[in-house]
Design an enzyme around this catalytic site. Structure first.
Site, PDB file in Angstrom:
ATOM      1  N   HIS A  51      49.271  32.156  49.489  1.00  0.00           N
ATOM      2  CA  HIS A  51      48.085  32.634  50.200  1.00  0.00           C
ATOM      3  C   HIS A  51      48.176  32.099  51.626  1.00  0.00           C
ATOM      4  O   HIS A  51      48.873  31.097  51.868  1.00  0.00           O
ATOM      5  CB  HIS A  51      46.797  32.112  49.539  1.00  0.00           C
ATOM      6  CG  HIS A  51      46.581  32.683  48.175  1.00  0.00           C
ATOM      7  ND1 HIS A  51      46.699  31.937  47.029  1.00  0.00           N
ATOM      8  CD2 HIS A  51      46.260  33.937  47.778  1.00  0.00           C
ATOM      9  CE1 HIS A  51      46.469  32.704  45.980  1.00  0.00           C
ATOM     10  NE2 HIS A  51      46.200  33.932  46.409  1.00  0.00           N
ATOM     11  N   ASP A  54      47.414  28.575  51.635  1.00  0.00           N
ATOM     12  CA  ASP A  54      48.414  27.693  51.012  1.00  0.00           C
ATOM     13  C   ASP A  54      49.396  27.240  52.095  1.00  0.00           C
ATOM     14  O   ASP A  54      49.920  26.132  52.050  1.00  0.00           O
ATOM     15  CB  ASP A  54      49.230  28.411  49.922  1.00  0.00           C
ATOM     16  CG  ASP A  54      48.384  28.820  48.716  1.00  0.00           C
ATOM     17  OD1 ASP A  54      47.528  28.034  48.299  1.00  0.00           O
ATOM     18  OD2 ASP A  54      48.616  29.931  48.198  1.00  0.00           O
ATOM     19  N   GLU A 176      47.705  44.385  44.574  1.00  0.00           N
ATOM     20  CA  GLU A 176      47.670  43.792  43.221  1.00  0.00           C
ATOM     21  C   GLU A 176      46.337  44.153  42.569  1.00  0.00           C
ATOM     22  O   GLU A 176      45.311  43.564  42.879  1.00  0.00           O
ATOM     23  CB  GLU A 176      47.828  42.270  43.300  1.00  0.00           C
ATOM     24  CG  GLU A 176      47.811  41.609  41.930  1.00  0.00           C
ATOM     25  CD  GLU A 176      47.999  40.084  41.983  1.00  0.00           C
ATOM     26  OE1 GLU A 176      48.366  39.544  43.036  1.00  0.00           O
ATOM     27  OE2 GLU A 176      47.750  39.440  40.950  1.00  0.00           O
ATOM     28  N   HIS A 215      46.009  41.214  34.318  1.00  0.00           N
ATOM     29  CA  HIS A 215      45.106  42.166  34.960  1.00  0.00           C
ATOM     30  C   HIS A 215      45.155  43.522  34.251  1.00  0.00           C
ATOM     31  O   HIS A 215      44.131  44.188  34.087  1.00  0.00           O
ATOM     32  CB  HIS A 215      45.450  42.327  36.440  1.00  0.00           C
ATOM     33  CG  HIS A 215      45.303  41.061  37.244  1.00  0.00           C
ATOM     34  ND1 HIS A 215      45.528  41.009  38.598  1.00  0.00           N
ATOM     35  CD2 HIS A 215      44.942  39.804  36.887  1.00  0.00           C
ATOM     36  CE1 HIS A 215      45.320  39.781  39.039  1.00  0.00           C
ATOM     37  NE2 HIS A 215      44.969  39.032  38.011  1.00  0.00           N
ATOM     38  N   ASP A 250      40.113  35.657  33.068  1.00  0.00           N
ATOM     39  CA  ASP A 250      41.529  35.791  33.419  1.00  0.00           C
ATOM     40  C   ASP A 250      42.237  34.486  33.064  1.00  0.00           C
ATOM     41  O   ASP A 250      42.024  33.455  33.689  1.00  0.00           O
ATOM     42  CB  ASP A 250      41.613  36.073  34.929  1.00  0.00           C
ATOM     43  CG  ASP A 250      43.019  36.402  35.384  1.00  0.00           C
ATOM     44  OD1 ASP A 250      43.932  36.439  34.543  1.00  0.00           O
ATOM     45  OD2 ASP A 250      43.192  36.615  36.589  1.00  0.00           O
ATOM     46  N   ASP A 252      45.691  33.674  32.592  1.00  0.00           N
ATOM     47  CA  ASP A 252      46.977  33.268  33.189  1.00  0.00           C
ATOM     48  C   ASP A 252      47.794  32.372  32.264  1.00  0.00           C
ATOM     49  O   ASP A 252      48.344  31.343  32.667  1.00  0.00           O
ATOM     50  CB  ASP A 252      46.749  32.548  34.541  1.00  0.00           C
ATOM     51  CG  ASP A 252      46.133  33.459  35.594  1.00  0.00           C
ATOM     52  OD1 ASP A 252      46.259  34.688  35.466  1.00  0.00           O
ATOM     53  OD2 ASP A 252      45.532  32.937  36.547  1.00  0.00           O
ATOM     54  N   ASP A 285      52.482  34.226  37.451  1.00  0.00           N
ATOM     55  CA  ASP A 285      51.175  33.744  37.906  1.00  0.00           C
ATOM     56  C   ASP A 285      50.520  33.105  36.681  1.00  0.00           C
ATOM     57  O   ASP A 285      49.720  33.735  35.986  1.00  0.00           O
ATOM     58  CB  ASP A 285      50.343  34.895  38.494  1.00  0.00           C
ATOM     59  CG  ASP A 285      49.229  34.390  39.410  1.00  0.00           C
ATOM     60  OD1 ASP A 285      49.009  33.163  39.450  1.00  0.00           O
ATOM     61  OD2 ASP A 285      48.578  35.220  40.081  1.00  0.00           O
TER      62      ASP A 285
HETATM   63  C1  XLS Z   1      44.269  36.294  40.957  1.00  0.00           C
HETATM   64  C2  XLS Z   1      45.479  36.795  41.566  1.00  0.00           C
HETATM   65  C3  XLS Z   1      46.070  35.948  42.666  1.00  0.00           C
HETATM   66  C4  XLS Z   1      47.063  36.807  43.388  1.00  0.00           C
HETATM   67  C5  XLS Z   1      47.354  36.480  44.790  1.00  0.00           C
HETATM   68  O1  XLS Z   1      43.839  36.711  39.885  1.00  0.00           O
HETATM   69  O2  XLS Z   1      46.428  37.012  40.559  1.00  0.00           O
HETATM   70  O3  XLS Z   1      46.596  34.807  42.113  1.00  0.00           O
HETATM   71  O4  XLS Z   1      48.237  36.894  42.666  1.00  0.00           O
HETATM   72  O5  XLS Z   1      46.232  36.569  45.585  1.00  0.00           O
HETATM   73 MG    MG Z   2      48.465  37.410  40.529  1.00  0.00          MG
END
Ligand code: XLS
Ligand code: MG
Length: 346
Positions: A51, A54, A176, A215, A250, A252, A285
């Site tokens: 980001h 980051d 995305e 997602h 979410d 991950d 991710d």
């Molecule tokens: C959040 C997103 C984020 C993106 C980048 O859900 O996956 O991590 O990959 O902004």
């Molecule tokens: Mg992502």
């Protein structure tokens, strides 16, 4: 396949996570970027997802000169570690100007903030050595449908894409999609929406998609079919592999941790299309479980990579002739058992 792809992997610094969630604070000590970057190569990763903040912490408090100076320092850190920046994504979901969204906010001043910050992210990307920009459109959506004009919102998103394309003639935009969280309804919920925006843009050849497994699952869709759709349009710039235990927040989770068959099919679709042969990264991710004790906690990253590579072996060792016999005989029950046994190794 005559020349099997040698996959290269990436993750973002946010994937080494302190464990905070909406119901509790950090449980692991924060790790500075300077300490995270040396972890990449030993874990088997060459690419770094970023980001904008980051790269440059505290970005809104700094002058353009200070921002570019820090970006230059990060470029040196990357070079020193032999790492490649994969993309930069403007983080348009923490600033007070983005409470009601960025590009689709009802406030003209806040929309301007989102554009300015995004074009600055394009410049930061250049400075650290990439032209790839990810738009995860976190707050572009609504909690209450009547609060925004969705038709106008889509037009504003398209205008934004065109602004980025005009700002840097080499910039490439990777959209995305995600259907919800933090919003109730997001405006670009699936890869189909993202690719429609790409084709409607001023330069479709520079706009494509990035698909995150979780997602797609949150949208009620099959991640491998979403990937196949993008690949059929030659618009899969990258992936964010992870896993997700149904329709929840979410999660991950580590790749393959919930649904190995689905993970296998994602790898199968990527392999079949030669994904990675043009330098695309296999992006992860993934977040470590909040309960994991040690810091920095990185096992979820190396484990996801290991599972991906095991699944590549499973895809490559699938017997195409046997598969075809089942298909020709329309014996899909036979095919089901063949695939299940192949995955189980029995
Ligand atoms: C959040 C997103 C984020 C993106 C980048 O859900 O996956 O991590 O990959 O902004
Ligand atoms: Mg992502």
């Amino acid at each position: 396949m005559s020349n099997p792809v040698e996959y290269c992997f990436s993750f973002g610094p946010w994937n080494i996570h302190e464990g905070a969630d909406p119901f509790g604070p950090d449980v692991r000590t924060p790790v500075a970027l300077e300490k995270k970057l040396p972890l990449y190569r030993p874990l088997g990763f060459e690419g770094v997802q970023f980001h904008d903040d980051d790269v440059v912490e505290n970005i809104d408090a700094l002058s353009p000169e200070q921002i570019m100076k820090r970006a230059g320092e990060v470029k040196k850190l990357l070079d020193g570690e032999g790492l490649t920046p994969e993309f930069v994504a403007p983080r348009l979901w923490f600033a007070e100007q983005t409470v009601d969204g960025g590009f689709t906010s009802n406030s003209a001043a806040d929309r301007q903030y989102a554009i300015d910050r995004t074009l600055q992210a394009v410049d930061i990307a250049r400075e650290i050595g990439t032209t790839n920009i990810v738009l995860w459109l976190a707050r572009e959506g609504t909690y209450i449908r009547e609060s925004k004009n969705a038709r106008v919102a889509y037009q504003r998103l398209l205008e934004t894409i065109n602004r980025i394309l005009a700002h840097d003639p080499e910039a490439r935009i990777w959209i995305e999609p995600k259907p919800n969280e933090p919003m109730d309804h997001a405006y670009v919920p699936t890869i189909g929406h993202a690719i429609a925006l790409a084709y409607a843009s001023d330069d479709p050849s520079r706009v494509s998609g990035l698909i995150e497994t979780a997602h797609a699952i949150l949208a009620g869709l099959d991640p491998s079919d979403e990937m196949a759709f993008a690949l059929a349009h030659d618009k899969l710039a990258s992936v964010h592999l992870n896993d997700q235990n149904g329709l929840k927040y979410d999660q991950d989770k580590s790749f393959g941790a919930v649904n190995l068959r689905s993970a296998f099919n994602q790898v199968r679709v990527l392999e079949e299309a030669g994904f990675g042969s043009r330098g695309e990264f296999v992006g992860l991710d993934v977040k470590v479980m909040r309960t994991q004790k040690n810091a920095p906690a990185t096992e979820h990253l190396s484990n996801s990579r290991t599972i991906f590579l095991h699944l590549v072996d499973k895809v490559r060792s699938l017997d195409a002739a046997t598969q075809q016999q089942y298909i020709d005989a329309r014996d899909y029950e036979g095919l089901e058992l063949y695939i299940t046994r192949h995955l189980m190794g029995v």
